[in-house]
Design a protein around this motif. Structure first.
Motif, PDB file in Angstrom:
ATOM      1  N   PRO A 140      18.333  -0.043   4.578  1.00  0.00           N
ATOM      2  CA  PRO A 140      17.606  -0.501   4.229  1.00  0.00           C
ATOM      3  C   PRO A 140      16.686   0.902   4.812  1.00  0.00           C
ATOM      4  O   PRO A 140      16.671   0.898   6.495  1.00  0.00           O
ATOM      5  N   VAL A 141      15.477   1.647   4.004  1.00  0.00           N
ATOM      6  CA  VAL A 141      14.490   2.888   4.693  1.00  0.00           C
ATOM      7  C   VAL A 141      13.400   1.597   5.291  1.00  0.00           C
ATOM      8  O   VAL A 141      12.862   0.263   5.155  1.00  0.00           O
ATOM      9  N   SER A 142      12.540   2.724   6.686  1.00  0.00           N
ATOM     10  CA  SER A 142      11.927   1.706   7.558  1.00  0.00           C
ATOM     11  C   SER A 142      10.597   1.701   6.376  1.00  0.00           C
ATOM     12  O   SER A 142      10.628   2.207   5.254  1.00  0.00           O
ATOM     13  N   GLY A 143       9.476   0.701   7.783  1.00  0.00           N
ATOM     14  CA  GLY A 143       8.387   0.772   6.701  1.00  0.00           C
ATOM     15  C   GLY A 143       7.441   2.164   6.545  1.00  0.00           C
ATOM     16  O   GLY A 143       7.526   2.822   5.868  1.00  0.00           O
ATOM     17  N   ARG A 144       8.441   2.777   7.977  1.00  0.00           N
ATOM     18  CA  ARG A 144       7.814   4.009   7.496  1.00  0.00           C
ATOM     19  C   ARG A 144       8.030   5.543   6.837  1.00  0.00           C
ATOM     20  O   ARG A 144       7.377   6.194   6.382  1.00  0.00           O
ATOM     21  N   GLU A 145       9.558   5.051   6.614  1.00  0.00           N
ATOM     22  CA  GLU A 145      10.402   6.268   5.850  1.00  0.00           C
ATOM     23  C   GLU A 145       9.976   5.503   4.460  1.00  0.00           C
ATOM     24  O   GLU A 145       9.204   6.451   3.224  1.00  0.00           O
ATOM     25  N   LEU A 146       9.563   4.956   3.813  1.00  0.00           N
ATOM     26  CA  LEU A 146       9.061   4.190   2.867  1.00  0.00           C
ATOM     27  C   LEU A 146       7.127   5.099   2.718  1.00  0.00           C
ATOM     28  O   LEU A 146       7.596   5.324   1.220  1.00  0.00           O
ATOM     29  N   ARG A 147       7.255   4.391   3.567  1.00  0.00           N
ATOM     30  CA  ARG A 147       5.574   5.619   3.204  1.00  0.00           C
ATOM     31  C   ARG A 147       5.834   6.926   3.500  1.00  0.00           C
ATOM     32  O   ARG A 147       4.748   7.681   2.353  1.00  0.00           O
ATOM     33  N   GLN A 148       6.446   7.603   4.342  1.00  0.00           N
ATOM     34  CA  GLN A 148       6.678   8.675   4.086  1.00  0.00           C
ATOM     35  C   GLN A 148       7.070   9.407   2.268  1.00  0.00           C
ATOM     36  O   GLN A 148       6.456  10.433   1.807  1.00  0.00           O
ATOM     37  N   ALA A 149       8.200   8.510   2.039  1.00  0.00           N
ATOM     38  CA  ALA A 149       7.993   8.829  -0.078  1.00  0.00           C
ATOM     39  C   ALA A 149       7.271   9.145  -0.477  1.00  0.00           C
ATOM     40  O   ALA A 149       7.573   9.898  -1.198  1.00  0.00           O
ATOM     41  N   LEU A 150       6.286   7.920  -0.344  1.00  0.00           N
ATOM     42  CA  LEU A 150       5.032   7.623  -1.203  1.00  0.00           C
ATOM     43  C   LEU A 150       3.987   8.489  -1.024  1.00  0.00           C
ATOM     44  O   LEU A 150       3.399   8.956  -1.798  1.00  0.00           O
ATOM     45  N   GLY A 151       3.590   8.910   0.074  1.00  0.00           N
ATOM     46  CA  GLY A 151       2.767   9.750   0.582  1.00  0.00           C
ATOM     47  C   GLY A 151       1.347   9.177  -0.028  1.00  0.00           C
ATOM     48  O   GLY A 151       1.269   8.239   0.950  1.00  0.00           O
ATOM     49  N   ASN A 152       0.642  10.681  -0.510  1.00  0.00           N
ATOM     50  CA  ASN A 152      -0.788   9.755  -1.140  1.00  0.00           C
ATOM     51  C   ASN A 152      -0.610   9.461  -2.055  1.00  0.00           C
ATOM     52  O   ASN A 152      -1.977   8.931  -2.974  1.00  0.00           O
ATOM     53  N   ILE A 153       0.006   9.469  -3.250  1.00  0.00           N
ATOM     54  CA  ILE A 153       0.168   8.540  -4.466  1.00  0.00           C
ATOM     55  C   ILE A 153       0.080   7.167  -4.318  1.00  0.00           C
ATOM     56  O   ILE A 153      -0.801   6.464  -5.432  1.00  0.00           O
ATOM     57  N   PHE A 154       1.199   6.740  -3.350  1.00  0.00           N
ATOM     58  CA  PHE A 154       0.514   4.623  -2.537  1.00  0.00           C
ATOM     59  C   PHE A 154       0.052   4.711  -2.232  1.00  0.00           C
ATOM     60  O   PHE A 154       0.957   5.609  -1.402  1.00  0.00           O
ATOM     61  N   THR A 155      -0.806   3.552  -1.541  1.00  0.00           N
ATOM     62  CA  THR A 155      -0.774   3.296  -0.346  1.00  0.00           C
ATOM     63  C   THR A 155       0.301   1.644  -0.245  1.00  0.00           C
ATOM     64  O   THR A 155      -0.441   0.625  -1.420  1.00  0.00           O
ATOM     65  N   LEU A 156       0.592   1.469   0.440  1.00  0.00           N
ATOM     66  CA  LEU A 156       1.013   0.063   1.060  1.00  0.00           C
ATOM     67  C   LEU A 156      -0.011  -0.781   1.816  1.00  0.00           C
ATOM     68  O   LEU A 156      -0.268  -0.282   3.015  1.00  0.00           O
ATOM     69  N   GLU A 157      -0.862  -1.561   1.418  1.00  0.00           N
ATOM     70  CA  GLU A 157      -1.934  -2.818   1.416  1.00  0.00           C
ATOM     71  C   GLU A 157      -0.926  -3.934   2.437  1.00  0.00           C
ATOM     72  O   GLU A 157      -0.937  -5.040   1.726  1.00  0.00           O
ATOM     73  N   LEU A 158      -0.416  -4.110   3.937  1.00  0.00           N
ATOM     74  CA  LEU A 158      -0.179  -5.143   4.040  1.00  0.00           C
ATOM     75  C   LEU A 158      -0.673  -6.581   4.104  1.00  0.00           C
ATOM     76  O   LEU A 158      -2.309  -6.461   4.827  1.00  0.00           O
ATOM     77  N   VAL A 159      -0.835  -7.682   3.882  1.00  0.00           N
ATOM     78  CA  VAL A 159      -0.920  -9.180   4.116  1.00  0.00           C
ATOM     79  C   VAL A 159      -1.682  -9.508   5.809  1.00  0.00           C
ATOM     80  O   VAL A 159      -0.246  -9.130   5.798  1.00  0.00           O
ATOM     81  N   GLY A 160      -2.769  -9.806   6.199  1.00  0.00           N
ATOM     82  CA  GLY A 160      -2.388  -9.557   7.844  1.00  0.00           C
ATOM     83  C   GLY A 160      -2.084  -9.344   8.184  1.00  0.00           C
ATOM     84  O   GLY A 160      -2.175  -9.851   9.469  1.00  0.00           O
ATOM     85  N   ARG A 161      -1.903  -7.378   8.328  1.00  0.00           N
ATOM     86  CA  ARG A 161      -2.185  -6.738   9.186  1.00  0.00           C
ATOM     87  C   ARG A 161      -3.418  -5.442   9.253  1.00  0.00           C
ATOM     88  O   ARG A 161      -3.389  -5.194   8.024  1.00  0.00           O
ATOM     89  N   ALA A 162      -3.090  -5.228   9.601  1.00  0.00           N
ATOM     90  CA  ALA A 162      -4.199  -3.715  10.219  1.00  0.00           C
ATOM     91  C   ALA A 162      -3.787  -2.479   9.852  1.00  0.00           C
ATOM     92  O   ALA A 162      -2.642  -2.895   9.696  1.00  0.00           O
ATOM     93  N   PRO A 163      -4.477  -2.089   8.631  1.00  0.00           N
ATOM     94  CA  PRO A 163      -4.140  -0.690   8.056  1.00  0.00           C
ATOM     95  C   PRO A 163      -3.722   0.062   9.571  1.00  0.00           C
ATOM     96  O   PRO A 163      -4.427   0.448  10.141  1.00  0.00           O
ATOM     97  N   SER A 164      -2.342   0.792   9.684  1.00  0.00           N
ATOM     98  CA  SER A 164      -1.886   1.945   9.869  1.00  0.00           C
ATOM     99  C   SER A 164      -2.527   3.157  10.201  1.00  0.00           C
ATOM    100  O   SER A 164      -3.246   3.536   8.990  1.00  0.00           O
ATOM    101  N   ALA A 165      -2.536   4.416  11.298  1.00  0.00           N
ATOM    102  CA  ALA A 165      -3.023   5.404  11.204  1.00  0.00           C
ATOM    103  C   ALA A 165      -2.191   5.686  10.014  1.00  0.00           C
ATOM    104  O   ALA A 165      -1.361   6.111   9.191  1.00  0.00           O
ATOM    105  N   GLY A 166      -3.714   6.826   9.205  1.00  0.00           N
ATOM    106  CA  GLY A 166      -3.231   7.659   8.263  1.00  0.00           C
ATOM    107  C   GLY A 166      -3.655   7.111   7.100  1.00  0.00           C
ATOM    108  O   GLY A 166      -3.030   7.373   5.987  1.00  0.00           O
ATOM    109  N   GLN A 167      -3.329   5.831   6.996  1.00  0.00           N
ATOM    110  CA  GLN A 167      -3.284   5.270   6.201  1.00  0.00           C
ATOM    111  C   GLN A 167      -4.585   5.073   5.008  1.00  0.00           C
ATOM    112  O   GLN A 167      -5.895   4.628   6.067  1.00  0.00           O
ATOM    113  N   ARG A 168      -4.671   4.962   3.810  1.00  0.00           N
ATOM    114  CA  ARG A 168      -6.018   5.197   3.268  1.00  0.00           C
ATOM    115  C   ARG A 168      -6.242   3.197   3.183  1.00  0.00           C
ATOM    116  O   ARG A 168      -6.371   2.714   3.449  1.00  0.00           O
ATOM    117  N   PRO A 169      -8.086   3.521   3.484  1.00  0.00           N
ATOM    118  CA  PRO A 169      -8.941   2.530   4.026  1.00  0.00           C
ATOM    119  C   PRO A 169      -8.586   1.407   2.710  1.00  0.00           C
ATOM    120  O   PRO A 169      -8.617   2.116   1.441  1.00  0.00           O
TER     121      PRO A 169
END
Length: 169
Positions: A140-169
């Protein structure tokens, strides 16, 4: 005696590997916690007679323009309509995750599937992301690859985890 020792240590070995890679977004075994959110930042229109649209490198693309050998996602509705369907910016709760595996033309496609829910837009069904790989290396694609595909169109906000660098607040 050696067999007895082996049997006693097996549970320890398995338990030490159980959560390996879960929180590392670079791992294909990265786990997206249920209840996490996928935030769509812009409206998108699904063409008439279609129930999906594709996304790669932060751009909406028709299927013939998608490079199957790079991470890409398919944003899906429950059913096609005979008129275009517009999905407005919204937050979708990730209700279930999983993988789907398919083999085509000697390539293994292991899609990471996120089933989505929204009270405001119940026609939205899921997001599936994949990359074509040889059958020997398919994963499967990694979380990083998933975020790469989504670009700035979507933000993946993980429950219980701090936002990663470059992720929209």
């Amino acid at each position: 005696m050696n067999l007895k020792r082996l049997l006693l240590t097996l549970p320890l070995l398995f338990s030490s590997c159980q959560n390996r890679g879960e929180t590392d977004e670079n791992s294909p075994y990265f786990v997206i916690p249920l209840g996490s959110r996928l935030v769509l930042h812009q409206s998108v229109t699904i063409p008439a007679f279609a129930a999906a649209i594709y996304l790669q490198g932060g751009q909406w693309l028709p299927w013939p323009q998608v490079s199957r050998y790079h991470p890409h996602c398919k944003f899906e509705l429950r059913e096609p309509k005979n008129a275009p369907q517009t999905i407005t910016a919204d937050e979708f709760v990730i209700a279930r995750t999983g993988t789907e595996t398919e083999t085509q033309e000697g390539f293994q496609i292991q899609a990471r599937v996120l089933e989505l829910q929204s009270a405001r837009q119940p026609l939205v069904s899921r997001l599936s992301c994949a990359v074509w790989q040889t059958t020997a290396t398919g994963q499967p694609v990694s979380g990083r690859e998933l975020r790469q595909a989504l670009g700035n169109i979507f933000t993946l906000e993980l429950v219980g985890r701090a936002p990663s660098a470059g992720q929209r607040p």
